[in-house]
Each structure stands twice: as structure tokens, then as C-alpha cells.
Design a protein around this motif. Structure first.
Motif, PDB file in Angstrom:
ATOM      1  N   TYR A   1     -11.539   8.794  11.324  1.00 58.90           N
ATOM      2  CA  TYR A   1     -11.595   9.804  12.371  1.00 58.90           C
ATOM      3  C   TYR A   1     -12.766   9.525  13.313  1.00 58.90           C
ATOM      4  O   TYR A   1     -13.918   9.628  12.907  1.00 58.90           O
TER       5      TYR A   1
ATOM      6  N   ARG B   1      -1.420   4.949  -5.731  1.00 59.44           N
ATOM      7  CA  ARG B   1      -2.332   5.288  -4.641  1.00 59.44           C
ATOM      8  C   ARG B   1      -3.753   5.567  -5.131  1.00 59.44           C
ATOM      9  O   ARG B   1      -4.720   5.343  -4.413  1.00 59.44           O
TER      10      ARG B   1
ATOM     11  N   GLU C   1      -2.051   7.033   8.341  1.00 57.31           N
ATOM     12  CA  GLU C   1      -1.800   6.000   7.331  1.00 57.31           C
ATOM     13  C   GLU C   1      -2.905   6.010   6.292  1.00 57.31           C
ATOM     14  O   GLU C   1      -2.653   5.919   5.099  1.00 57.31           O
ATOM     15  N   GLN C   2      -4.119   6.114   6.797  1.00 56.86           N
ATOM     16  CA  GLN C   2      -5.260   6.094   5.893  1.00 56.86           C
ATOM     17  C   GLN C   2      -5.213   7.300   4.947  1.00 56.86           C
ATOM     18  O   GLN C   2      -5.607   7.199   3.796  1.00 56.86           O
ATOM     19  N   VAL C   3      -4.710   8.428   5.468  1.00 50.76           N
ATOM     20  CA  VAL C   3      -4.575   9.602   4.610  1.00 50.76           C
ATOM     21  C   VAL C   3      -3.394   9.428   3.655  1.00 50.76           C
ATOM     22  O   VAL C   3      -3.457   9.800   2.494  1.00 50.76           O
ATOM     23  N   ASN C   4      -2.323   8.799   4.161  1.00 55.13           N
ATOM     24  CA  ASN C   4      -1.125   8.632   3.330  1.00 55.13           C
ATOM     25  C   ASN C   4      -1.334   7.705   2.143  1.00 55.13           C
ATOM     26  O   ASN C   4      -0.627   7.830   1.148  1.00 55.13           O
ATOM     27  N   VAL C   5      -2.282   6.765   2.246  1.00 58.75           N
ATOM     28  CA  VAL C   5      -2.491   5.891   1.093  1.00 58.75           C
ATOM     29  C   VAL C   5      -3.342   6.573   0.026  1.00 58.75           C
ATOM     30  O   VAL C   5      -3.494   6.057  -1.068  1.00 58.75           O
ATOM     31  N   THR C   6      -3.895   7.742   0.338  1.00 58.27           N
ATOM     32  CA  THR C   6      -4.632   8.485  -0.682  1.00 58.27           C
ATOM     33  C   THR C   6      -3.618   9.258  -1.535  1.00 58.27           C
ATOM     34  O   THR C   6      -2.482   9.451  -1.113  1.00 58.27           O
TER      35      THR C   6
ATOM     36  N   MET D   1     -10.424  13.249  -0.670  1.00 55.97           N
ATOM     37  CA  MET D   1      -9.003  12.902  -0.657  1.00 55.97           C
ATOM     38  C   MET D   1      -8.623  12.145  -1.932  1.00 55.97           C
ATOM     39  O   MET D   1      -7.527  12.290  -2.457  1.00 55.97           O
ATOM     40  N   TYR D   2      -9.551  11.305  -2.414  1.00 58.37           N
ATOM     41  CA  TYR D   2      -9.287  10.535  -3.629  1.00 58.37           C
ATOM     42  C   TYR D   2      -9.789  11.248  -4.880  1.00 58.37           C
ATOM     43  O   TYR D   2      -9.829  10.664  -5.949  1.00 58.37           O
TER      44      TYR D   2
ATOM     45  N   GLU E   1      -2.826  11.938  15.141  1.00 55.01           N
ATOM     46  CA  GLU E   1      -3.219  11.225  13.924  1.00 55.01           C
ATOM     47  C   GLU E   1      -2.316  10.018  13.704  1.00 55.01           C
ATOM     48  O   GLU E   1      -2.746   8.998  13.187  1.00 55.01           O
TER      49      GLU E   1
ATOM     50  N   PHE F   1     -12.915  11.192   2.746  1.00 53.02           N
ATOM     51  CA  PHE F   1     -12.056  10.316   1.942  1.00 53.02           C
ATOM     52  C   PHE F   1     -12.412  10.378   0.455  1.00 53.02           C
ATOM     53  O   PHE F   1     -11.537  10.200  -0.391  1.00 53.02           O
TER      54      PHE F   1
ATOM     55  N   GLU G   1       5.908  10.380   4.367  1.00 52.05           N
ATOM     56  CA  GLU G   1       4.691   9.714   3.918  1.00 52.05           C
ATOM     57  C   GLU G   1       4.993   8.246   3.627  1.00 52.05           C
ATOM     58  O   GLU G   1       4.133   7.412   3.585  1.00 52.05           O
ATOM     59  N   LYS G   2       6.293   7.970   3.422  1.00 54.03           N
ATOM     60  CA  LYS G   2       6.704   6.580   3.258  1.00 54.03           C
ATOM     61  C   LYS G   2       7.792   6.326   4.275  1.00 54.03           C
ATOM     62  O   LYS G   2       8.709   7.110   4.404  1.00 54.03           O
ATOM     63  N   SER G   3       7.708   5.245   4.998  1.00 54.50           N
ATOM     64  CA  SER G   3       8.786   4.969   5.936  1.00 54.50           C
ATOM     65  C   SER G   3       9.750   3.972   5.325  1.00 54.50           C
ATOM     66  O   SER G   3       9.409   3.242   4.412  1.00 54.50           O
TER      67      SER G   3
ATOM     68  N   SER H   1      -8.957   2.975  11.519  1.00 56.62           N
ATOM     69  CA  SER H   1      -8.220   4.228  11.482  1.00 56.62           C
ATOM     70  C   SER H   1      -8.950   5.290  10.674  1.00 56.62           C
ATOM     71  O   SER H   1      -8.377   5.946   9.828  1.00 56.62           O
TER      72      SER H   1
ATOM     73  N   ILE I   1      -3.552   7.261  16.347  1.00 58.71           N
ATOM     74  CA  ILE I   1      -4.776   6.519  16.054  1.00 58.71           C
ATOM     75  C   ILE I   1      -4.753   5.928  14.652  1.00 58.71           C
ATOM     76  O   ILE I   1      -5.681   5.241  14.256  1.00 58.71           O
ATOM     77  N   GLY I   2      -3.680   6.175  13.895  1.00 57.16           N
ATOM     78  CA  GLY I   2      -3.511   5.487  12.620  1.00 57.16           C
ATOM     79  C   GLY I   2      -4.185   6.166  11.444  1.00 57.16           C
ATOM     80  O   GLY I   2      -4.091   5.692  10.321  1.00 57.16           O
ATOM     81  N   THR I   3      -4.871   7.287  11.682  1.00 56.63           N
ATOM     82  CA  THR I   3      -5.564   7.944  10.578  1.00 56.63           C
ATOM     83  C   THR I   3      -4.577   8.479   9.555  1.00 56.63           C
ATOM     84  O   THR I   3      -4.908   8.608   8.385  1.00 56.63           O
TER      85      THR I   3
ATOM     86  N   THR J   1       0.826  -1.205   0.000  1.00 57.44           N
ATOM     87  CA  THR J   1       0.000   0.000   0.000  1.00 57.44           C
ATOM     88  C   THR J   1       0.862   1.258   0.000  1.00 57.44           C
ATOM     89  O   THR J   1       0.402   2.329   0.356  1.00 57.44           O
ATOM     90  N   THR J   2       2.127   1.148  -0.351  1.00 59.56           N
ATOM     91  CA  THR J   2       3.075   2.257  -0.506  1.00 59.56           C
ATOM     92  C   THR J   2       3.405   2.979   0.792  1.00 59.56           C
ATOM     93  O   THR J   2       3.911   4.095   0.782  1.00 59.56           O
ATOM     94  N   LEU J   3       3.138   2.357   1.929  1.00 57.22           N
ATOM     95  CA  LEU J   3       3.459   3.020   3.192  1.00 57.22           C
ATOM     96  C   LEU J   3       4.875   2.694   3.656  1.00 57.22           C
ATOM     97  O   LEU J   3       5.443   3.395   4.482  1.00 57.22           O
ATOM     98  N   LEU J   4       5.412   1.596   3.146  1.00 57.00           N
ATOM     99  CA  LEU J   4       6.704   1.132   3.616  1.00 57.00           C
ATOM    100  C   LEU J   4       7.531   0.733   2.393  1.00 57.00           C
ATOM    101  O   LEU J   4       6.996   0.175   1.439  1.00 57.00           O
TER     102      LEU J   4
END
Lengths: 308, 374
Positions: free
Chosen positions: A89, A76, B212-217, A104-105, B205, A101, B371-373, A87, B208-210, A51-54
């Protein structure tokens, strides 16, 4: 056509924890693919990478014809992600989360309503309620709506049913089946073996390694041993006694039963086994042959891998 | 644009729905304003004084009585025993002890040299210094009057030249510490809103992990940060304006200089603080860590800023450190514009420095936001 091609992906945390080792597999377009494995197997790490986070340490990932690492911005737009923990809000209402969201998209709720309507209909009565105040199942449905609002081509679900009651789990899997009919490729991870049979194909993962990939039927088909189940008055003493069993077998408690897989010719092995139980004064119920479940297969595969 | 607007809307919705944050934003500054200026006050309002009189003459009696006329001194009368008097100082019952020697009047009348011992409790040096000064002033005043009344005993040349020191405190005419402290609190307020609240917000943020949810957008990180900044920037400005009103209504301090200019510089200063808040939150894992970092920086900023102690008295290294302290520049601006009514020319250096800081800090914040670790 492959929607997702993963080749030799590695990830090491803190130079010591090998979270993923040479992960390689493909997911076909429109497939419902399950990633099955216990906690700590590396499922979430793989999801974070996909998911491009890591960033992975090495390896190549092609997603919908794009390079995941270099084209992550376009990627993305095309993927949806439902993380393992809720996760959204919690202090925004159901509708506000969805609106947020959608923007956002850069997506339009109305245009994609047909996709999410079956799920949205169930949470719409609570649309003014704060997301944090929803029940677990409702939260999950809202999160799914938010992950689908931009009509992704691939949907990633990280343990969506962990901690969810059996009824909601069943319902959730029904929803996944309908999502798939919309042409969305789904990759779902789960620690629950029973859910694995609901996937088109599954990959068994443990300690960062893929142990096997196939359809659930084929995996069951390839079970090597002959599996039996029986009840025992005292499982603990039975398991202790079985350690001394001279036969080639693999045994483990399974609910209130004991499962035992033999790797012997059963015509001669069974009488020996019965004799063994008698010699060790183990009372037992009827020993019945049983068709292996995915869990039995997983245990066998893990065991075999350990011996190699 | 639509993306940034919904981010701002989301942020405001969250702020207004968070009762704790709302009370921090509204009640806390008010309370701070109402209480702090009255505590952080260097004025000496009461000095406890006692006397040891070995002479017991008319003159010593007169001098002792002259202290009664003062608003500041509370006289504990004559103590017979020196030991008792020392004990009183030890127990903090008196601040000043005045001791008249034997034959004080006689020596005075004969024109001979005589001494009065003034002992002060110097635990609080400011108080001791001021107390001794006041005591000398009162005794000196009496002596002068005495000499004028008794011209016959002193020859012409023995009269000391009359030298009256009179103080005029510019920009703070009544030497009222509130005038200094209240604008200082305004600075603290803006800093807290800018840095603290934003740092905690972004780190929450994360928790609570939000995020991440924003970062995948597909949203870009600068969009996300701007969407975060504008709401807190507006809140900071509202807080500042509220502070200006309280300053006027409660303390009667009017801004001497141009208010639009003051708002403009405050806006720049807020940008520095917002950027710093975001920078801190991107290097912190949780709210606790962020809080400690903010607190650490905040204390250094405040102590070096010259709110409690004048910067002129600080060692050279502190001056150099202060070049990195945005709060000290802003404090200068506030002092100059609010109290002196300075024009832009005299605060333009500070404005330029703050603007440069704003650019650097915010660039750092955007770059450090992962935004990416890895």
C-alpha cells in the motif's frame, strides 16, 4: 526431500496462447532455484499458479507435502510471495505495511524479527515514511520483509531485480543467500542471465517450455560448441556476411563483441573462417576462445530446440 | 477478529490520507446540498407577460393593470403589432400573450359572449400550464369583481355560481419543492458513498496489485469484504447524519418521524449499496469500467426513484422495474419518515424488501469476488 514437485502443468489463455506446456520439475528443500527466461516465457504465469492466484488447466503440484490446488488455504500460510510489481500500500507507512501483513498472516513481528532483521535494519530509519515514497531498492526490501514476516517455508520471487540498479541487484542477491541459510527454499525468476549463476540450480524457460534444468556449472559444462569472441569495426555488416558462412556455426552480437560458436573440428575450421572473413573484407580484432556464459548456453539451447 | 480490525484500521488510514477522497466525502455533499435544491426547483417565480389590446377600453386597461399587482407576472405592456408579439414569444422574451378582441367592453356591457385569447410558450409545459392557469385566475377574478360591481347589467341567473377552489398541500404545506428535493439529495448522497466510493476503492486495489498480495495471505474472502465494508458503512452513516444536520440548519426541515428508525433503515440501505459496489468492482478490471457501471445504474435508479418525477405517472413496466430499484424503496422511506413522520408500520414493507436485497447483493458480492482466477 522435494519442497516442490511440479508435474505436467499446462495453462492456456483464451484458448490460443499456450503460456505453459507440460512444465515438470522438482525443487529440493533449502534450494535456491532460478527460473531463467526472457519476457513472455511464462515465468509470471507459473508464479501465479504456484502462489495459488491462478488455477492451472491441468497438472499436479505438490508443495511441502500438500496438494497446491486443494489445500491452497494451508499452502498460503507456508509460502511467501514477492510479485514482479511493487504491490504494497503506497499510502501506508513502512511500519504500517509490515504490521498489516503480519496480522494478515496471523504472525508476530517480534517473533520473526531475527529472520528479517538484516533487511529491516536498512529500512527501519524510514519506518514512518509512506511506502510509495521509498526508492526502488527500499521498496523491494520492504516487500521482502512483508513476504518473510510469517517465516514461510518457500519464498517465491518474481523478477525481484528487474529494473533495479546493479549495486542494489548485487545487494539483493546477497540477501537471498542469507535467507537461504535460514532454511527457506527460494524460487526466483529473472531475465538476467548473470544472476542465474548465483542459483544452486536453474531452469531455462522459453515459450512456456522448460528447455533445461541443471546447476549453472553443469549447464556451462554441457555447452556443445566451441565458443570464440572477437571485436569488429562494423558488427552489422559482419552479421550480414556471416549469413553466408559455410561453416556449422552460431553467431550473435554480445555487448560490443561478436560471439561465435562452432560445431566443427576447429583445426580445419579456423583457417577456413579466417579466409572467409578476409574474402568478405571483414576487419576484425583478435579471435579468442572464451568460456561460455549462461547466456551463451541459453542461446545455444534455444537454437537447438528450434531445430528439433 | 484481529484481522478484521487491522483491515478496518488500514482502510481508515487510507481514507484520511487521501486528500481527494476526503474532499469528495466532506465537501462534495455539502456543495451538493447547498446548490442542487436551489436549481432543481419546479416553482415558477417569474412569468413574462404582454398584451395586445384591440379594444383599448377602460375594462381592458383595468385588467392589464391588475396583472401589475401580481408578484409573479412581469408585464411587458401593450404590443401594437401581433407579429412583434409572436417574435417576442419566439425569442423567449415573454411566456404569455393576452389578446383582447375589438369591442370587448361593448360586448361585455351588452351581455354578449366575448373571447380573450391567451397564448403561452409551451416549450416548458409546466411553466405554460401554470402561466395560463394564473392568467385565467387573474382575469376571472377581475371579471367576477366586475360583475358584482355592475349588477345592473346582468340578471340574477347570469352570475356564475361562486366556486372557490382552495388547495391544501398535505405534508408539504407551502408546496415547497425543497422539502422534496432535499431529502432526495440525502438519498443520492448515501447511494454515492455506498456504491461509488466502495466500488472504486476495491478496484483500485486490483489496479495497483495490492489485492494479489492480500490474496496470497491465508485471509478468507468474507473477512476481507467485511474489513472493507465496515469502514465505508461507518462513513456512509456519518455522511447521512451530517446531511440530516444540514437539512435542519439550512433548510429548516426537521425529521418528522423517529430518527433511530431512520438511521436503522439507512444502515440497511447502505448495506445494499456497499454490496452492489463490491459486486461491480469484482466484475470490473479498472476504475474506469467500475465508474461507468455505477453511473449507468445510478442514473436509472435516480430517474425511476421518483425524485424528479412522481412514480405514479410512470408506465406499468417502469413500476415493475422499480421493484428491483433499491433507491425507490429507500426514497419512499425517506419521504414517509422525514416529511410525513410515518411510523414503522407504514415503512415495514420497504424495510423488508431492502433487507432481502442486502442479503442477496452481498451474497453475490462474496461469491463473485475471485480470490483465485481461472
Amino acid at each position: 526431500m522435494a519442497a516442490l514437485t511440479i508435474q505436467k502443468v499446462n495453462k492456456v489463455y483464451n484458448k490460443t496462447v499456450h503460456a505453459l506446456q507440460d512444465i515438470t520439475f522438482e525443487i529440493q528443500e533449502g534450494e535456491l532455484f532460478g527460473l531463467v527466461g526472457p519476457d513472455g516465457a511464462g515465468k509470471s504465469t507459473l508464479f501465479n499458479i504456484l502462489t495459488t492466484l491462478l488455477l492451472p488447466d491441468s497438472g499436479d503440484i505438490q508443495i511441502l507435502g500438500m496438494d497446491l490446488i486443494n489445500d491452497y488455504k494451508q499452502v498460503r500460510q507456508e509460502i511467501g510471495y514477492l510479485p514482479g510489481t511493487f504491490s504494497l500500500y503506497p499510502d501506508l507507512s513502512v511500519k504500517e505495511n509490515l504490521d498489516f501483513f503480519a496480522v494478515m498472516y496471523k504472525s508476530d513481528i517480534e517473533a520473526n524479527m531475527d529472520l528479517i532483521r538484516p533487511i529491516w535494519r536498512q529500512i527501519e530509519p524510514f519506518s514512518k515514511r509512506k511506502a510509495g515514497k521509498l526508492s526502488g531498492g527500499m521498496k523491494q526490501k520492504l516487500a521482502l520483509c512483508c513476504a518473510l514476516i510469517h517465516r514461510p517455508k518457500i519464498l517465491f520471487l518474481d523478477e525481484p531485480t528487474t529494473g533495479v540498479d546493479p549495486v542494489s541487484r548485487k545487494e539483493f542477491w546477497e540477501i537471498l543467500q542469507t535467507i537461504r541459510t535460514q532454511g527457506i527454499t527460494v524460487l526466483v525468476s529473472t531475465p538476467y542471465m548473470d544472476e542465474a549463476t548465483l542459483c544452486d540450480r536453474i531452469a531455462l524457460i522459453q515459450n512456456g517450455k522448460i528447455l533445461g534444468i541443471d546447476t549453472p556449472e553443469a549447464i556451462i559444462e554441457h555447452f556443445k560448441g566451441t565458443l570464440y569472441t572477437f571485436k569488429s569495426a562494423n558488427i552489422f555488416s559482419l552479421l550480414e556476411a556471416l549469413k553466408r558462412c559455410p561453416l556449422q556455426c552460431n553467431y550473435y552480437p554480445y555487448g560490443e563483441h561478436c560471439h561465435i560458436a562452432f560445431y566443427e573440428d576447429m583445426e580445419t575450421a579456423m583457417p577456413q573462417f579466417l579466409q572467409f572473413l578476409e574474402d568478405n573484407q571483414q576487419e576484425h580484432g583478435d579471435i579468442e576462445p572464451i568460456r561460455p556464459s549462461i547466456e551463451d548456453c541459453f542461446i545455444e539451447i534455444v537454437k537447438m530446440n528450434r531445430h528439433e | 477478529m484481529r484481522t478484521i480490525l487491522i483491515l478496518i484500521k488500514k482502510e481508515f488510514l487510507q481514507v484520511f490520507r487521501n486528500p481527494l477522497l476526503m474532499s469528495i466525502l466532506i465537501v462534495a455533499p455539502m456543495v451538493q446540498f447547498m446548490i442542487f435544491p436551489f436549481c432543481a426547483d419546479y416553482e415558477i417565480k417569474v412569468l413574462d407577460i404582454a398584451f395586445i389590446d384591440h379594444d383599448g377600453s377602460r375594462i381592458t386597461q383595468d385588467i392589464i393593470h391588475s396583472f401589475d399587482a401580481s408578484d409573479i407576472f412581469v408585464s411587458h405592456g401593450i404590443i401594437q403589432n401581433k407579429k412583434d408579439a409572436e417574435k417576442m414569444i419566439q425569442h423567449d422574451k415573454i411566456d404569455i400573450l393576452v389578446e383582447f378582441p375589438n369591442q370587448f367592453e361593448e360586448d361585455l356591457m351588452n351581455g354578449e359572449a366575448t373571447r380573450i385569447a391567451i397564448t403561452a410558450n409551451a416549450i416548458n409545459t409546466t411553466k405554460a400550464g401554470i402561466g395560463v392557469g394564473y392568467t385565467q385566475e387573474i382575469i376571472g377574478g377581475y371579471m367576477q369583481k366586475f360583475q358584482e360591481d355592475n349588477m345592473f347589467i346582468a340578471s340574477e341567473e347570469q352570475i356564475p355560481a361562486r366556486l372557490n377552489l382552495s388547495y391544501i398541500y398535505w405534508y408539504n404545506e407551502q408546496m415547497n419543492y425543497k422539502n422534496l428535493i432535499v431529502p432526495g439529495i440525502l438519498v443520492i448522497l448515501v447511494t454515492l458513498i455506498g456504491c461509488y466510493v466502495t466500488a472504486l476503492n476495491l478496484v483500485r486495489e486490483k489496479e495497483i496489485g495490492t489485492i494479489e498480495q492480500v490474496n496470497v495471505t491465508p485471509i478468507r474472502r468474507w473477512q476481507f469484504l467485511i474489513g472493507k465494508m465496515i469502514p465505508f458503512w461507518i462513513l456512509g452513516m456519518v455522511e447521512f447524519i451530517m446531511g440530516l444536520f444540514i437539512m435542519k440548519l439550512v433548510f429548516g426541515i426537521t425529521v418528522q418521524g423517529s430518527i433511530p428508525m431512520l438511521l436503522g433503515i439507512t444502515a440497511i440501505y447502505l448495506l445494499v449499496m456497499l454490496g452492489l459496489g463490491f459486486f461491480i468492482s469484482s466484475v470490473s478490471e479498472n476504475q474506469l469500467q467500475a465508474m461507468f457501471i455505477v453511473l449507468f445504474l445510478f442514473i436509472i435508479f435516480v430517474l425511476l426513484s421518483g425524485l424528479f418525477t412522481p412514480t405514479e405517472g410512470m408506465p406499468q413496466w417502469a413500476h415493475y422495474t422499480n421493484y428491483l430499484n433499491p433507491m425507490s424503496f429507500y426514497m419512499e422511506v425517506i419521504k414517509k419518515v422525514v416529511l410525513k413522520g410515518s411510523a414503522f408500520v407504514s415503512v415495514q414493507t420497504e424495510t423488508i424488501v431492502l433487507s432481502v436485497m442486502a442479503v442477496i447483493v452481498n451474497t453475490g458480492a462474496i461469491l463473485s469476488y475471485q480470490e483465485k482466477s481461472k
